[in-house]
Enzyme design. Structure first.
Site, PDB file in Angstrom:
ATOM      1  N   ILE A  33       6.441  -9.002  -1.782  1.00  0.00           N
ATOM      2  CA  ILE A  33       7.017  -8.025  -2.708  1.00  0.00           C
ATOM      3  C   ILE A  33       6.750  -6.586  -2.248  1.00  0.00           C
ATOM      4  CG2 ILE A  33       5.072  -7.701  -4.321  1.00  0.00           C
ATOM      5  CD1 ILE A  33       7.070  -8.349  -6.593  1.00  0.00           C
ATOM      6  N   ASN A  90      -6.124 -13.282   4.800  1.00  0.00           N
ATOM      7  CA  ASN A  90      -7.265 -12.564   4.242  1.00  0.00           C
ATOM      8  C   ASN A  90      -8.084 -13.542   3.410  1.00  0.00           C
ATOM      9  OD1 ASN A  90      -6.268 -10.106   5.287  1.00  0.00           O
ATOM     10  ND2 ASN A  90      -4.884  -9.909   3.543  1.00  0.00           N
ATOM     11  N   GLU A  98      -6.306 -10.528  -2.190  1.00  0.00           N
ATOM     12  CA  GLU A  98      -5.965 -10.157  -3.572  1.00  0.00           C
ATOM     13  C   GLU A  98      -5.569 -11.364  -4.402  1.00  0.00           C
ATOM     14  OE1 GLU A  98      -2.899  -7.200  -3.304  1.00  0.00           O
ATOM     15  OE2 GLU A  98      -4.224  -5.796  -2.274  1.00  0.00           O
ATOM     16  N   VAL A  99      -4.830 -12.269  -3.789  1.00  0.00           N
ATOM     17  CA  VAL A  99      -4.352 -13.442  -4.536  1.00  0.00           C
ATOM     18  C   VAL A  99      -5.161 -14.666  -4.091  1.00  0.00           C
ATOM     19  CG1 VAL A  99      -2.370 -14.890  -5.062  1.00  0.00           C
ATOM     20  CG2 VAL A  99      -2.041 -12.431  -4.682  1.00  0.00           C
ATOM     21  N   HIS A 103      -3.015 -18.203   1.700  1.00  0.00           N
ATOM     22  CA  HIS A 103      -1.683 -17.868   2.207  1.00  0.00           C
ATOM     23  C   HIS A 103      -1.800 -17.223   3.575  1.00  0.00           C
ATOM     24  CE1 HIS A 103      -3.192 -14.526  -0.255  1.00  0.00           C
ATOM     25  NE2 HIS A 103      -2.584 -13.709   0.597  1.00  0.00           N
ATOM     26  N   HIS A 105       0.167 -14.423   6.023  1.00  0.00           N
ATOM     27  CA  HIS A 105       1.180 -13.382   6.148  1.00  0.00           C
ATOM     28  C   HIS A 105       1.838 -13.532   7.518  1.00  0.00           C
ATOM     29  CE1 HIS A 105      -0.533 -10.696   2.871  1.00  0.00           C
ATOM     30  NE2 HIS A 105      -1.581 -11.458   3.132  1.00  0.00           N
TER      31      HIS A 105
HETATM   32  P1  AMP Z   1      -3.667 -10.783   0.054  1.00  0.00           P
HETATM   33  O1  AMP Z   1      -4.195  -9.390  -0.052  1.00  0.00           O
HETATM   34  O2  AMP Z   1      -3.835 -11.377   1.419  1.00  0.00           O
HETATM   35  O3  AMP Z   1      -4.186 -11.676  -1.057  1.00  0.00           O
HETATM   36  O4  AMP Z   1      -2.101 -10.659  -0.102  1.00  0.00           O
HETATM   37  C1  AMP Z   1      -1.421 -10.830  -1.306  1.00  0.00           C
HETATM   38  C2  AMP Z   1      -0.002 -10.438  -1.035  1.00  0.00           C
HETATM   39  O5  AMP Z   1       0.810 -10.936  -2.073  1.00  0.00           O
HETATM   40  C3  AMP Z   1       0.236  -8.918  -0.984  1.00  0.00           C
HETATM   41  O6  AMP Z   1       0.805  -8.593   0.286  1.00  0.00           O
HETATM   42  C4  AMP Z   1       1.218  -8.678  -2.123  1.00  0.00           C
HETATM   43  O7  AMP Z   1       2.172  -7.685  -1.831  1.00  0.00           O
HETATM   44  C5  AMP Z   1       1.858 -10.038  -2.305  1.00  0.00           C
HETATM   45  N1  AMP Z   1       2.372 -10.330  -3.619  1.00  0.00           N
HETATM   46  C6  AMP Z   1       1.759 -10.194  -4.809  1.00  0.00           C
HETATM   47  N2  AMP Z   1       2.543 -10.609  -5.813  1.00  0.00           N
HETATM   48  C7  AMP Z   1       3.697 -11.056  -5.237  1.00  0.00           C
HETATM   49  C8  AMP Z   1       4.908 -11.604  -5.736  1.00  0.00           C
HETATM   50  N3  AMP Z   1       5.105 -11.812  -7.049  1.00  0.00           N
HETATM   51  N4  AMP Z   1       5.876 -11.949  -4.858  1.00  0.00           N
HETATM   52  C9  AMP Z   1       5.694 -11.731  -3.542  1.00  0.00           C
HETATM   53  N5  AMP Z   1       4.573 -11.220  -3.000  1.00  0.00           N
HETATM   54  C10 AMP Z   1       3.592 -10.883  -3.836  1.00  0.00           C
END
Ligand code: AMP
Length: 116
Positions: A33, A90, A98-99, A103, A105
């Site tokens: 996003i 990450n 963050e999530v 995952h 990238h």
């Molecule tokens: P990380 O910091 O590795 O956990 O990356 C989390 C990624 O998820 C970030 O690059 C965000 O921009 C992305 N992200 C968060 N919410 C969404 C969403 N609803 N759809 C697509 N990407 C997202």
């Protein structure tokens, strides 16, 4: 402990939409996003795992291989194999995660700069 309410779990349950690039039995790929490159796709396995280490520890080898083969499939589908790409995962606080759903990238489409 896996948080069932993290945003990627909600995307997997289709409670939140995503800009899907590819989906198969064990994985989902969608555009980030907030893209950090011309191409920025997120790869997530359909297993409740928080980090890379958690994924390796709790998912069987066949499904781990299947996920990474799907990552390669999408790299080919995106047409970025010849020019190159960067894979990043990450993990945890110091990794800047963050999530809390494992995952990868996939960054491509331009020269990706050095982190420092
Ligand atoms: P990380 O910091 O590795 O956990 O990356 C989390 C990624 O998820 C970030 O690059 C965000 O921009 C992305 N992200 C968060 N919410 C969404 C969403 N609803 N759809 C697509 N990407 C997202």
């Amino acid at each position: 402990m896996y948080d069932e309410n993290n945003i990627f779990a909600k995307i997997l349950r289709k409670e939140i939409p995503c800009d899907k690039v590819h989906e198969d039995e064990f994985s989902l790929f969608f555009n980030d996003i907030n893209p950090q490159a011309k191409i920025h796709v997120l790869a997530i396995p359909k297993f409740p795992c928080t980090t890379f280490s958690d994924f390796l520890k709790n998912v069987d080898n066949e499904n781990i291989a299947s996920f990474f083969n799907s990552v390669q499939f999408v790299i080919n589908k995106l047409g970025v194999e010849s020019k190159g790409y960067r894979l990043i995962t990450n993990s945890g606080e110091n990794g800047g995660q963050e999530v809390p759903h494992f995952h990868i990238h996939i960054l491509a489409g331009e020269k990706i700069g050095r982190l420092r």
